[in-house]
Enzyme design. Sequence first.
Site, PDB file in Angstrom:
ATOM      1  N   ASP A   1       0.821  -1.210   0.000  1.00  0.00           N
ATOM      2  CA  ASP A   1       0.000   0.000   0.000  1.00  0.00           C
ATOM      3  C   ASP A   1       0.856   1.262   0.000  1.00  0.00           C
ATOM      4  O   ASP A   1       2.026   1.241   0.388  1.00  0.00           O
ATOM      5  CB  ASP A   1      -0.893   0.032   1.247  1.00  0.00           C
ATOM      6  CG  ASP A   1      -2.034  -0.960   1.180  1.00  0.00           C
ATOM      7  OD1 ASP A   1      -2.060  -1.780   0.239  1.00  0.00           O
ATOM      8  OD2 ASP A   1      -2.892  -0.930   2.082  1.00  0.00           O
TER       9      ASP A   1
ATOM     10  N   HIS B   1      -5.796   2.655  -4.503  1.00  0.00           N
ATOM     11  CA  HIS B   1      -5.836   2.912  -3.058  1.00  0.00           C
ATOM     12  C   HIS B   1      -6.362   4.333  -2.819  1.00  0.00           C
ATOM     13  O   HIS B   1      -6.027   4.954  -1.823  1.00  0.00           O
ATOM     14  CB  HIS B   1      -4.433   2.729  -2.468  1.00  0.00           C
ATOM     15  CG  HIS B   1      -4.413   2.498  -0.991  1.00  0.00           C
ATOM     16  ND1 HIS B   1      -5.360   1.740  -0.330  1.00  0.00           N
ATOM     17  CD2 HIS B   1      -3.545   2.929  -0.018  1.00  0.00           C
ATOM     18  CE1 HIS B   1      -5.073   1.703   0.957  1.00  0.00           C
ATOM     19  NE2 HIS B   1      -3.996   2.426   1.176  1.00  0.00           N
TER      20      HIS B   1
ATOM     21  N   HIS C   1       4.107  -2.504   2.993  1.00  0.00           N
ATOM     22  CA  HIS C   1       4.164  -1.143   2.439  1.00  0.00           C
ATOM     23  C   HIS C   1       5.505  -0.936   1.747  1.00  0.00           C
ATOM     24  O   HIS C   1       6.557  -1.097   2.387  1.00  0.00           O
ATOM     25  CB  HIS C   1       3.968  -0.112   3.547  1.00  0.00           C
ATOM     26  CG  HIS C   1       2.653  -0.240   4.258  1.00  0.00           C
ATOM     27  ND1 HIS C   1       2.431  -1.200   5.227  1.00  0.00           N
ATOM     28  CD2 HIS C   1       1.492   0.458   4.119  1.00  0.00           C
ATOM     29  CE1 HIS C   1       1.181  -1.090   5.666  1.00  0.00           C
ATOM     30  NE2 HIS C   1       0.591  -0.086   5.012  1.00  0.00           N
TER      31      HIS C   1
END
Length: 437
Positions: free
Chosen positions: A156, A209, A308
């Site tokens: 993400d 996202h 991440h």
Amino acid sequence: MLMRLYTFFAAALLACCAAAGPLHPELPQLVGKSWIPDWWFPFPRPSTRAATTTTTPATSTTGLATTTTKPTTTSSKPVTPTPQPATSTAQPAISSTANATATATASSASTSTTSSSTSASTSTSAAAPSTPTTVVPFGQVIRSCTVKGTVAITFDDGPYDYTNKLLDIFDANGAKATLFVNAQNFGSITDYSSVMLRAFNTGHQIASHTYDHADLSTLNGAGIISEMTKLDDVLATITNGYRPTYMRVPYFAYSPLVLQTMADLKYHVIEADIDTKDYEHDTPDGVSVSVGFFRDGLNAGGSIALAHDVHQTTVDLLIQQLLDEVKRRGLKAVTVGECLGDPRANWYRTTPVQVPTGTSTTSPTATPTSPGTPPPAPTQPGVASNCQKWHTVVSGDTCYDIAAANGISLDNLYKWNPAVGTSCASLWLGYAVCVGV
């Protein structure tokens, strides 16, 4: 007189031998010799019968019906004939009536085989859509893979400075990643266009996202749509017109309106059932903790992992260990789309999303369980309206320290203060953050 009688019997003997079949290779030539006069034979000259017998095969070679009919018997076996009748019937030489009859015979002999395969291929091609039909639902939260033996490691908040190296690691391991990207978060996605195009072209999955990592649960319908379509438009300029059909809600902050809007816009909503918590353990010493979370998640049957690519420690030290663990277990690291059995053609669309009519422009009404306590300092957008406990940020504070000091998890800190960001990049000095509801 005796000589003529002798000659007559000799000629008769030769004729009988010729009719019965040659006993010697020279006999047919003798019968056909011109020095024996025709009047010596009281019946038609034996050479005439021989000539008729010889010319019969010549006639049959020109009549293709005879020769074509014989192969038909062999080729009518159900095993062999399929490719060859099509080739032979297409030849321009087959134009006579006899040949047409032979072809029809051959065709009818193989009707039971060819008709079923023809109708099958016709019905298949007629029913086949231009793109595969997805079986993955829209607007429903999906937390795990459905294809056995697969694991999806997802990232993400990027792209960022370390995303290109992340792709290097995955490519070197023959693995695929899924990137849930923002247009504006740690950096501007347009600054990493080449990285995004590389990921797209090499089979990694690019998913949404939102445009700038907004808390969708605080927005009205128009705001949610704007967050999705603005990112779509930016990505389309990078990936030659392709827009993602997969998305992840920031902070996992769902509301009925969020999920309904995702269903209307036809987005697959992906969460995760393994959290590496790499954002909490973004140090070399913390990597082993994240690896432990990953192993525990796999042991519990998890298959979609959250990490991440905006953290250098994650890319430099954590990812290879996660991929090694996947290999050690005999699993395969793939994209979310692949782990759900969805063909790559379904991961993207080439036309903008169809915005439903009658989209709400009013903000969702908050329904706190109890009225909130007024904050002691300014707050950032989206903070929990039912907050009972506050912390004013001072110099040196980190999200980890604030959560630990107040006995809450980082997940809750980020959930109650979505503007801070899961990487704690927007922890503003002098502002109040919610630490209890």
